[in-house]
Design a protein around this motif. Structure first.
Motif, PDB file in Angstrom:
ATOM      1  N   LEU A 116       0.802  -1.227   0.000  1.00  0.00           N
ATOM      2  CA  LEU A 116       0.000   0.000   0.000  1.00  0.00           C
ATOM      3  C   LEU A 116       0.837   1.280   0.000  1.00  0.00           C
ATOM      4  O   LEU A 116       0.543   2.197  -0.772  1.00  0.00           O
ATOM      5  CB  LEU A 116      -0.985  -0.018   1.170  1.00  0.00           C
ATOM      6  N   PRO A 117       1.876   1.396   0.833  1.00  0.00           N
ATOM      7  CA  PRO A 117       2.678   2.632   0.756  1.00  0.00           C
ATOM      8  C   PRO A 117       3.335   2.834  -0.602  1.00  0.00           C
ATOM      9  O   PRO A 117       3.415   3.959  -1.094  1.00  0.00           O
ATOM     10  CB  PRO A 117       3.731   2.458   1.844  1.00  0.00           C
ATOM     11  N   TRP A 118       3.801   1.746  -1.226  1.00  0.00           N
ATOM     12  CA  TRP A 118       4.439   1.870  -2.535  1.00  0.00           C
ATOM     13  C   TRP A 118       3.430   2.267  -3.597  1.00  0.00           C
ATOM     14  O   TRP A 118       3.754   3.000  -4.533  1.00  0.00           O
ATOM     15  CB  TRP A 118       5.130   0.569  -2.927  1.00  0.00           C
ATOM     16  N   ALA A 119       2.204   1.795  -3.459  1.00  0.00           N
ATOM     17  CA  ALA A 119       1.166   2.176  -4.413  1.00  0.00           C
ATOM     18  C   ALA A 119       0.761   3.630  -4.236  1.00  0.00           C
ATOM     19  O   ALA A 119       0.311   4.280  -5.179  1.00  0.00           O
ATOM     20  CB  ALA A 119      -0.051   1.266  -4.247  1.00  0.00           C
ATOM     21  N   GLY A 120       0.903   4.169  -3.025  1.00  0.00           N
ATOM     22  CA  GLY A 120       0.529   5.552  -2.753  1.00  0.00           C
ATOM     23  C   GLY A 120       1.579   6.575  -3.168  1.00  0.00           C
ATOM     24  O   GLY A 120       1.270   7.764  -3.291  1.00  0.00           O
ATOM     25  N   LEU A 121       2.809   6.147  -3.388  1.00  0.00           N
ATOM     26  CA  LEU A 121       3.861   7.100  -3.760  1.00  0.00           C
ATOM     27  C   LEU A 121       3.550   7.877  -5.034  1.00  0.00           C
ATOM     28  O   LEU A 121       3.786   9.088  -5.079  1.00  0.00           O
ATOM     29  CB  LEU A 121       5.205   6.387  -3.876  1.00  0.00           C
ATOM     30  N   PRO A 122       3.034   7.250  -6.092  1.00  0.00           N
ATOM     31  CA  PRO A 122       2.694   8.047  -7.278  1.00  0.00           C
ATOM     32  C   PRO A 122       1.612   9.092  -7.004  1.00  0.00           C
ATOM     33  O   PRO A 122       1.612  10.150  -7.632  1.00  0.00           O
ATOM     34  CB  PRO A 122       2.204   7.015  -8.292  1.00  0.00           C
ATOM     35  N   LEU A 123       0.716   8.804  -6.080  1.00  0.00           N
ATOM     36  CA  LEU A 123      -0.322   9.785  -5.748  1.00  0.00           C
ATOM     37  C   LEU A 123       0.277  11.048  -5.142  1.00  0.00           C
ATOM     38  O   LEU A 123      -0.267  12.135  -5.292  1.00  0.00           O
ATOM     39  CB  LEU A 123      -1.342   9.173  -4.786  1.00  0.00           C
ATOM     40  N   ILE A 124       1.390  10.897  -4.461  1.00  0.00           N
ATOM     41  CA  ILE A 124       2.059  12.043  -3.845  1.00  0.00           C
ATOM     42  C   ILE A 124       2.985  12.734  -4.844  1.00  0.00           C
ATOM     43  O   ILE A 124       2.954  13.952  -5.011  1.00  0.00           O
ATOM     44  CB  ILE A 124       2.856  11.594  -2.609  1.00  0.00           C
ATOM     45  N   PHE A 125       3.819  11.940  -5.515  1.00  0.00           N
ATOM     46  CA  PHE A 125       4.882  12.527  -6.315  1.00  0.00           C
ATOM     47  C   PHE A 125       4.498  12.879  -7.744  1.00  0.00           C
ATOM     48  O   PHE A 125       5.159  13.698  -8.375  1.00  0.00           O
ATOM     49  CB  PHE A 125       6.112  11.626  -6.296  1.00  0.00           C
ATOM     50  N   ALA A 126       3.458  12.288  -8.290  1.00  0.00           N
ATOM     51  CA  ALA A 126       3.035  12.650  -9.654  1.00  0.00           C
ATOM     52  C   ALA A 126       2.600  14.113  -9.729  1.00  0.00           C
ATOM     53  O   ALA A 126       3.072  14.843 -10.616  1.00  0.00           O
ATOM     54  CB  ALA A 126       1.942  11.717 -10.149  1.00  0.00           C
ATOM     55  N   PRO A 127       1.730  14.614  -8.826  1.00  0.00           N
ATOM     56  CA  PRO A 127       1.376  16.036  -8.906  1.00  0.00           C
ATOM     57  C   PRO A 127       2.573  16.954  -8.663  1.00  0.00           C
ATOM     58  O   PRO A 127       2.692  18.007  -9.301  1.00  0.00           O
ATOM     59  CB  PRO A 127       0.328  16.220  -7.806  1.00  0.00           C
ATOM     60  N   LEU A 128       3.464  16.548  -7.752  1.00  0.00           N
ATOM     61  CA  LEU A 128       4.657  17.371  -7.514  1.00  0.00           C
ATOM     62  C   LEU A 128       5.556  17.418  -8.749  1.00  0.00           C
ATOM     63  O   LEU A 128       6.116  18.470  -9.077  1.00  0.00           O
ATOM     64  CB  LEU A 128       5.431  16.828  -6.316  1.00  0.00           C
ATOM     65  N   SER A 129       5.685  16.297  -9.441  1.00  0.00           N
ATOM     66  CA  SER A 129       6.506  16.267 -10.654  1.00  0.00           C
ATOM     67  C   SER A 129       5.891  17.102 -11.763  1.00  0.00           C
ATOM     68  O   SER A 129       6.594  17.842 -12.461  1.00  0.00           O
ATOM     69  CB  SER A 129       6.667  14.826 -11.138  1.00  0.00           C
ATOM     70  N   VAL A 130       4.581  16.999 -11.935  1.00  0.00           N
ATOM     71  CA  VAL A 130       3.902  17.789 -12.964  1.00  0.00           C
ATOM     72  C   VAL A 130       4.073  19.269 -12.681  1.00  0.00           C
ATOM     73  O   VAL A 130       4.352  20.072 -13.584  1.00  0.00           O
ATOM     74  CB  VAL A 130       2.407  17.402 -13.035  1.00  0.00           C
ATOM     75  N   ARG A 131       3.946  19.637 -11.432  1.00  0.00           N
ATOM     76  CA  ARG A 131       4.107  21.048 -11.043  1.00  0.00           C
ATOM     77  C   ARG A 131       5.527  21.539 -11.337  1.00  0.00           C
ATOM     78  O   ARG A 131       5.721  22.627 -11.864  1.00  0.00           O
ATOM     79  CB  ARG A 131       3.780  21.190  -9.564  1.00  0.00           C
ATOM     80  N   ARG A 132       6.523  20.707 -10.990  1.00  0.00           N
ATOM     81  CA  ARG A 132       7.908  21.113 -11.224  1.00  0.00           C
ATOM     82  C   ARG A 132       8.209  21.221 -12.719  1.00  0.00           C
ATOM     83  O   ARG A 132       8.875  22.157 -13.161  1.00  0.00           O
ATOM     84  CB  ARG A 132       8.851  20.118 -10.576  1.00  0.00           C
ATOM     85  N   PHE A 133       7.735  20.270 -13.525  1.00  0.00           N
ATOM     86  CA  PHE A 133       7.949  20.351 -14.967  1.00  0.00           C
ATOM     87  C   PHE A 133       7.241  21.553 -15.570  1.00  0.00           C
ATOM     88  O   PHE A 133       7.744  22.191 -16.486  1.00  0.00           O
ATOM     89  CB  PHE A 133       7.494  19.068 -15.663  1.00  0.00           C
ATOM     90  N   ALA A 134       6.059  21.888 -15.064  1.00  0.00           N
ATOM     91  CA  ALA A 134       5.332  23.056 -15.580  1.00  0.00           C
ATOM     92  C   ALA A 134       6.094  24.332 -15.277  1.00  0.00           C
ATOM     93  O   ALA A 134       6.156  25.236 -16.098  1.00  0.00           O
ATOM     94  CB  ALA A 134       3.929  23.100 -14.981  1.00  0.00           C
ATOM     95  N   ARG A 135       6.661  24.401 -14.078  1.00  0.00           N
ATOM     96  CA  ARG A 135       7.436  25.602 -13.715  1.00  0.00           C
ATOM     97  C   ARG A 135       8.728  25.696 -14.509  1.00  0.00           C
ATOM     98  O   ARG A 135       9.184  26.796 -14.810  1.00  0.00           O
ATOM     99  CB  ARG A 135       7.746  25.588 -12.234  1.00  0.00           C
ATOM    100  N   ALA A 136       9.330  24.558 -14.808  1.00  0.00           N
ATOM    101  CA  ALA A 136      10.597  24.563 -15.533  1.00  0.00           C
ATOM    102  C   ALA A 136      10.392  24.790 -17.029  1.00  0.00           C
ATOM    103  O   ALA A 136      11.358  25.019 -17.740  1.00  0.00           O
ATOM    104  CB  ALA A 136      11.334  23.253 -15.296  1.00  0.00           C
ATOM    105  N   GLY A 137       9.172  24.694 -17.495  1.00  0.00           N
ATOM    106  CA  GLY A 137       8.905  24.897 -18.898  1.00  0.00           C
ATOM    107  C   GLY A 137       9.254  23.707 -19.756  1.00  0.00           C
ATOM    108  O   GLY A 137       9.514  23.842 -20.950  1.00  0.00           O
ATOM    109  N   LEU A 138       9.275  22.526 -19.149  1.00  0.00           N
ATOM    110  CA  LEU A 138       9.600  21.314 -19.935  1.00  0.00           C
ATOM    111  C   LEU A 138       8.321  20.797 -20.462  1.00  0.00           C
ATOM    112  O   LEU A 138       7.916  20.044 -21.027  1.00  0.00           O
ATOM    113  CB  LEU A 138      10.314  20.286 -19.054  1.00  0.00           C
TER     114      LEU A 138
END
Length: 138
Positions: A116-138
């Motif tokens: 369960l914790p491993w399955a929940g990691l994408p729920l946490i880090f996917a939005p953070l990654s999308v946000r960082r890529f959007a800010r970086a202009g990638l």
């Protein structure tokens, strides 16, 4: 020395690029399982070797090596590997749990809870990654 440095440049550039292409990395990691299934199911009947039992089942079930005969250090590493607990959880959910050894690690004796914790990691880090890529202009 220049030959070694030049030879290392291409793999190094490819490895750095994989950070920005997680789908490629996932595809590369999944190819081993695909090839095991491919050779077991598609080419397995064409070998002409008489088989006393269903060889396809043995190919699929042995895709993950049992940890019973591994050295203690390697066994502990494999038992606490998130992929091992995810595979054991899938077996348990689909009704083929198998019996872990009595001295098996906690993730193999409680695979669904451990996954369960491993399955929940994408729920946490996917939005953070999308946000960082959007800010970086990638």
């Amino acid at each position: 020395m220049s030959l070694l440095a030049d030879g290392w440049t291409l793999p190094q550039r490819r490895l750095f690029r994989l950070r920005h292409e997680p789908g490629t990395l996932l595809a590369m990691l999944m190819m081993a399982s695909v090839f095991v299934a491919l050779f077991g199911f598609v080419f397995g009947g064409a070998t002409g070797v008489p088989v006393t039992s269903n060889h396809r089942e043995s190919v699929v079930s042995n895709a993950l090596v049992p940890t019973d005969r591994m050295p203690v250090g390697l066994r502990a590493l494999c038992e606490w590997n998130p992929f091992s607990s995810a595979a054991a959880a899938a077996r348990e959910i689909f009704g083929n749990p198998g019996a872990p050894r009595p001295d098996a690690g906690w993730p193999l004796t409680h695979p669904v809870t451990a996954s369960l914790p491993w399955a929940g990691l994408p729920l946490i880090f996917a939005p953070l990654s999308v946000r960082r890529f959007a800010r970086a202009g990638l």
